[in-house]
Design an enzyme around this catalytic site. Sequence first.
Site, short mmCIF file in Angstrom:
data_model
loop_
_atom_site.label_atom_id
_atom_site.label_comp_id
_atom_site.label_asym_id
_atom_site.label_seq_id
_atom_site.Cartn_x
_atom_site.Cartn_y
_atom_site.Cartn_z
N LYS A 77 2.68 16.80 16.17
CA LYS A 77 3.73 16.51 15.18
C LYS A 77 5.10 16.92 15.71
O LYS A 77 6.05 16.14 15.70
CB LYS A 77 3.44 17.23 13.85
CG LYS A 77 2.10 16.81 13.24
CD LYS A 77 1.81 17.51 11.93
CE LYS A 77 1.60 19.00 12.06
NZ LYS A 77 0.39 19.37 12.84
N THR A 78 5.21 18.16 16.20
CA THR A 78 6.49 18.63 16.73
C THR A 78 6.89 17.80 17.96
O THR A 78 8.05 17.41 18.11
CB THR A 78 6.41 20.12 17.10
OG1 THR A 78 6.04 20.85 15.93
CG2 THR A 78 7.74 20.65 17.61
N ARG B 84 -3.54 20.63 22.02
CA ARG B 84 -3.14 22.02 22.28
C ARG B 84 -4.31 22.83 22.84
O ARG B 84 -4.11 23.68 23.71
CB ARG B 84 -2.60 22.68 21.01
CG ARG B 84 -2.21 24.14 21.27
CD ARG B 84 -1.56 24.82 20.10
NE ARG B 84 -0.27 24.25 19.81
CZ ARG B 84 0.19 24.04 18.59
NH1 ARG B 84 -0.55 24.36 17.55
NH2 ARG B 84 1.38 23.52 18.41
N ASP C 146 9.42 22.24 9.60
CA ASP C 146 8.02 22.52 9.89
C ASP C 146 7.41 23.21 8.68
O ASP C 146 8.11 23.92 7.96
CB ASP C 146 7.96 23.45 11.12
CG ASP C 146 6.74 23.15 11.97
OD1 ASP C 146 5.94 22.28 11.58
OD2 ASP C 146 6.58 23.80 13.02
N THR D 111 0.66 20.80 7.72
CA THR D 111 -0.77 20.81 7.98
C THR D 111 -1.53 20.60 6.66
O THR D 111 -2.73 20.46 6.66
CB THR D 111 -1.20 22.16 8.59
OG1 THR D 111 -0.59 23.20 7.84
CG2 THR D 111 -0.80 22.27 10.04
#
Length: 334
Positions: free
Chosen positions: A69-70, A222, A114, A163
């Site tokens: 997302k980031t 990640r 965020d 999230t």
Amino acid sequence: MQEINTREVSPQLNHFEKDYDQKLRPSNFSEYIGQKKIMANIELMVQSSKMRSAALDHLLLAGPPGLGKTSLGLLLAKEMGAQMHMISGPGVEKKGDLAAVLTNLQRGDLLFIDEIHRLPIAIEEILYSAIEDFRLDIIIGQGASARTMQIDLEPFTLIGATTRSGLLSNPLRDRFQASFHFDFYNSEELALIIQNNTQKLSLSLDQEAIFEISKRSRGTPRIANRILRRVRDFIVVKGSAQGTLPDVMKAMQLLDIDHCGLDQMDRKILTVMRDYYSNGPVGIEALSATLAEDKSTIEEVYEPYLLKEGFLIRTPRGRALTEKALQFLAEVKV
Ligand SMILES: Nc1ncnc2c1ncn2[C@@H]1O[C@H](COP(=O)(O)OP(=O)(O)OP(=O)(O)O)[C@@H](O)[C@H]1O
Ligand SMILES: [Mg+2]
């Protein structure tokens, strides 16, 4: 020891990893692998807003941690040639803090919030007129003498990342012009990401080593990066130029990731449900108390993958183990 392992393989970002994570971020759209449907929409929106010389539509990016997302937010800023301002929902304490950020935005800037679901509701309300009409409504004074002051804002784009999209208030959710839900990556996509990232780290890995990492990364880039980091350590220490499958297997052992890609915490959740709750159904409160783990961490970080892989199902009375989970637990003997 247990705690360290759990943290090591969690999809959440730990503080020591920020630099490493940033180094491996995709630097243009073509390096951004997978999420095809989202990207098709995004590329169209970018092109259209450039042709109209208008700010990009407000976007909501939702999905489990570590899925990009980031990274996508940063790419959007680059692609639009716009400035990116990043803040985090729980970090905004006063209305004035958000008002200051909003009034500082230049035409076409991106504001990335965020964990937007954790923005306090009283502060969130400021966003409504800001994103709908590019206007800030500020109430001055109290009671009968209170009056509203309006400040015009430059047209900007809000990118909300979350999230837990289910926790977003309806008025905020409805004001996003587009909202995208991120899926876990398949192993081919992860293999491609790992391949690209080995190059960025000036490493060389066998195809079967890359494939093994991709299978065990919980569908999460990640985590793939994290495993890659440990594999790199093995390669460096053995003084060889080439990473092989045995290096990956040793890294997996250290990180305590099994053949299904589940980590210690995943297995603990399944075991507790089997041994303490007769395979479920069990409510989140009870599970969180027995595991001594935060409710939202279980719901946001662990459950989505266990549900997706069919280890758990949700019922009206709580989550329950599946036949697949029981078989898995019998095989790995936990
Ligand atoms: N589509 C992708 N293509 C290539 N690499 C990716 C992609 N998505 C994520 N990554 C890699 O995974 C790392 C983590 O991604 P990112 O920080 O964007 O996740 P996130 O969804 O913002 O997580 P969080 O919810 O924890 O903030 C990035 O640094 C990048 O290396
Ligand atoms: Mg992020």
